[in-house]
Design a protein around this motif. Structure first.
Motif, PDB file in Angstrom:
ATOM      1  N   ILE A 139       0.790  -1.289   0.000  1.00  0.00           N
ATOM      2  CA  ILE A 139       0.186   0.147   0.087  1.00  0.00           C
ATOM      3  C   ILE A 139       0.781   1.358   0.268  1.00  0.00           C
ATOM      4  N   ASP A 141      -4.363   5.127   1.006  1.00  0.00           N
ATOM      5  CA  ASP A 141      -4.027   5.396   2.029  1.00  0.00           C
ATOM      6  C   ASP A 141      -4.519   4.142   3.063  1.00  0.00           C
ATOM      7  N   ALA A 154      -4.480   3.631   6.156  1.00  0.00           N
ATOM      8  CA  ALA A 154      -5.649   3.585   7.006  1.00  0.00           C
ATOM      9  C   ALA A 154      -7.131   3.378   6.666  1.00  0.00           C
ATOM     10  N   TYR A 165       3.230  -5.164   8.038  1.00  0.00           N
ATOM     11  CA  TYR A 165       4.455  -4.470   8.059  1.00  0.00           C
ATOM     12  C   TYR A 165       4.399  -3.078   8.169  1.00  0.00           C
TER      13      TYR A 165
HETATM   14  C1  LIG Z   1      10.081   5.033   4.855  1.00  0.00           C
HETATM   15  S1  LIG Z   1       9.155   4.520   3.475  1.00  0.00           S
HETATM   16  C2  LIG Z   1       9.062   3.036   3.198  1.00  0.00           C
HETATM   17  C3  LIG Z   1      10.193   2.180   2.882  1.00  0.00           C
HETATM   18  C4  LIG Z   1      10.029   0.956   2.587  1.00  0.00           C
HETATM   19  N1  LIG Z   1       9.936   0.038   3.748  1.00  0.00           N
HETATM   20  C5  LIG Z   1      11.126   0.316   1.567  1.00  0.00           C
HETATM   21  O1  LIG Z   1      11.466  -0.869   1.994  1.00  0.00           O
HETATM   22  O2  LIG Z   1      11.384   0.759   0.560  1.00  0.00           O
HETATM   23  C6  LIG Z   1       7.648   5.114   3.884  1.00  0.00           C
HETATM   24  C7  LIG Z   1       6.341   5.088   2.928  1.00  0.00           C
HETATM   25  O3  LIG Z   1       5.010   4.935   3.354  1.00  0.00           O
HETATM   26  C8  LIG Z   1       4.220   5.690   2.720  1.00  0.00           C
HETATM   27  N2  LIG Z   1       3.196   5.902   3.657  1.00  0.00           N
HETATM   28  C9  LIG Z   1       3.008   6.402   4.989  1.00  0.00           C
HETATM   29  N3  LIG Z   1       2.012   6.377   5.469  1.00  0.00           N
HETATM   30  C10 LIG Z   1       1.011   5.637   4.759  1.00  0.00           C
HETATM   31  C11 LIG Z   1      -0.186   5.643   4.770  1.00  0.00           C
HETATM   32  N4  LIG Z   1      -1.138   5.784   5.764  1.00  0.00           N
HETATM   33  N5  LIG Z   1      -0.852   4.984   3.736  1.00  0.00           N
HETATM   34  C12 LIG Z   1       0.118   4.672   2.492  1.00  0.00           C
HETATM   35  N6  LIG Z   1       1.096   4.776   2.377  1.00  0.00           N
HETATM   36  C13 LIG Z   1       1.867   5.498   3.359  1.00  0.00           C
HETATM   37  C14 LIG Z   1       4.868   6.976   2.453  1.00  0.00           C
HETATM   38  O4  LIG Z   1       4.231   7.698   1.412  1.00  0.00           O
HETATM   39  C15 LIG Z   1       6.332   6.430   1.877  1.00  0.00           C
HETATM   40  O5  LIG Z   1       6.355   6.342   0.877  1.00  0.00           O
END
Ligand SMILES: C[S@@+](CC[C@H](N)C(=O)[O-])C[C@H]1O[C@@H](n2cnc3c(N)ncnc32)[C@H](O)[C@@H]1O
Length: 267
Positions: A132, A168, A170, A186
């Motif tokens: 997501i 999103d 949530a 995760y």
């Molecule tokens: C630190 S990055 C994740 C990196 C990932 N674990 C990887 O291995 O490449 C966090 C991402 O989560 C997304 N994100 C944060 N909150 C979110 C939400 N409520 N719904 C969907 N995406 C979300 C952000 O836009 C961002 O692209």
């Protein structure tokens, strides 16, 4: 795959450019799909941050001689491929945290997919993974990386286990039907870097400027705990407090990160 979320909460308007005129029709389709504006071809006309479509990939770029980046998703070569081959398989902390053992690989929702590296690792260990991502810019990069991974014999079978859901987390988790609950959820929301200096990887700096901070991340934990069948895993920098201030059941540490595990049911 669903359409993208109307929320562009953290994403400034990022225009899409092409490196050569023959790519315009493809760029047009990408721009329409993700609601991104198209920019002119001349670099001088481009806004500070832009997406550049070339014959190789779609990349997030910043203007200027000492700008960081470009950032693109590469599951076939580079660090992700290296981690797949030499990262330690099911014995590495992230895999232990997610409950990979001798039995079957868990089904996983990566609710903060980002550039999909962790999701790719899970899929390479055999999991079906739903990714997501709410930022249309990041989702476009991810989709481009997955498309290329599907055409490479070394990564095709892994990419087939990865399913992108734009929107999103949530709202998507709240609407998740019982039959679609995963074993593991995760979470790896953005966390402010400790130093704002050149020590922070260039690529991360560019990413932070475009996505910002996931200041609403605490709210994802209770939703994830309701939606996962077996456990929720939260990746944090080693200096970060627990997500939502909630103490995990156990944690696995690496040099720079921690995987906090909230066990709902033993695997
Ligand atoms: C630190 S990055 C994740 C990196 C990932 N674990 C990887 O291995 O490449 C966090 C991402 O989560 C997304 N994100 C944060 N909150 C979110 C939400 N409520 N719904 C969907 N995406 C979300 C952000 O836009 C961002 O692209």
């Amino acid at each position: 795959m669903t359409g993208h979320s109307s929320s562009t909460l953290h994403t400034p308007s990022i225009a899409l450019r092409v490196s050569a005129p023959h790519l315009r029709p493809q760029a047009h389709a990408i721009a329409q799909r993700w609601g991104l504006p198209l920019a002119g071809d001349a670099e001088a006309d481009a806004p500070e941050f832009f997406l550049l479509l070339s014959d190789e990939h779609l990349a997030l770029c910043q203007k200027g001689d000492d700008a960081p980046g470009p950032v693109f998703v590469d599951f076939v070569a580079g660090t992700v491929a290296h981690r797949r081959k030499f990262g330690g398989g099911k014995g590495q902390p992230i895999a232990k945290a997610a409950g990979f053992g001798k039995g079957k690989a868990p089904t996983i929702i990566d609710a903060t997919a980002g550039l999909g590296r962790d999701a790719f690792l899970f899929a390479s260990l055999g999991s079906e993974v739903r990714l997501i991502e709410r930022s249309p810019v990041v989702a476009a990069l991810l989709e481009d990386g997955l498309r290329r991974a599907l055409t490479d014999p070394e990564t095709a079978a892994i990419a087939q286990r990865m399913h992108l859901l734009a929107g999103d987390a949530a709202s998507l988790l709240m609407a998740l039907p019982e039959a679609e609950r995963p074993d593991v959820i995760y979470l790896d929301p953005m966390f402010p870097p400790r130093q704002k200096s050149a020590l922070v990887k260039k690529e991360m700096r560019l990413f932070h400027s475009v996505i910002g901070e996931d200041a609403d991340a605490d709210a994802l934990l209770p939703l994830a705990l309701q939606s996962a069948r077996e456990r929720v895993v939260v990746k944090r920098p080693d200096y970060a407090p627990w997500l939502a201030g909630r103490k995990p059941t156990l944690a696995f540490a690496t040099k720079k990160n921690r995987f906090d595990v909230y066990v709902i049911k033993a695997l």
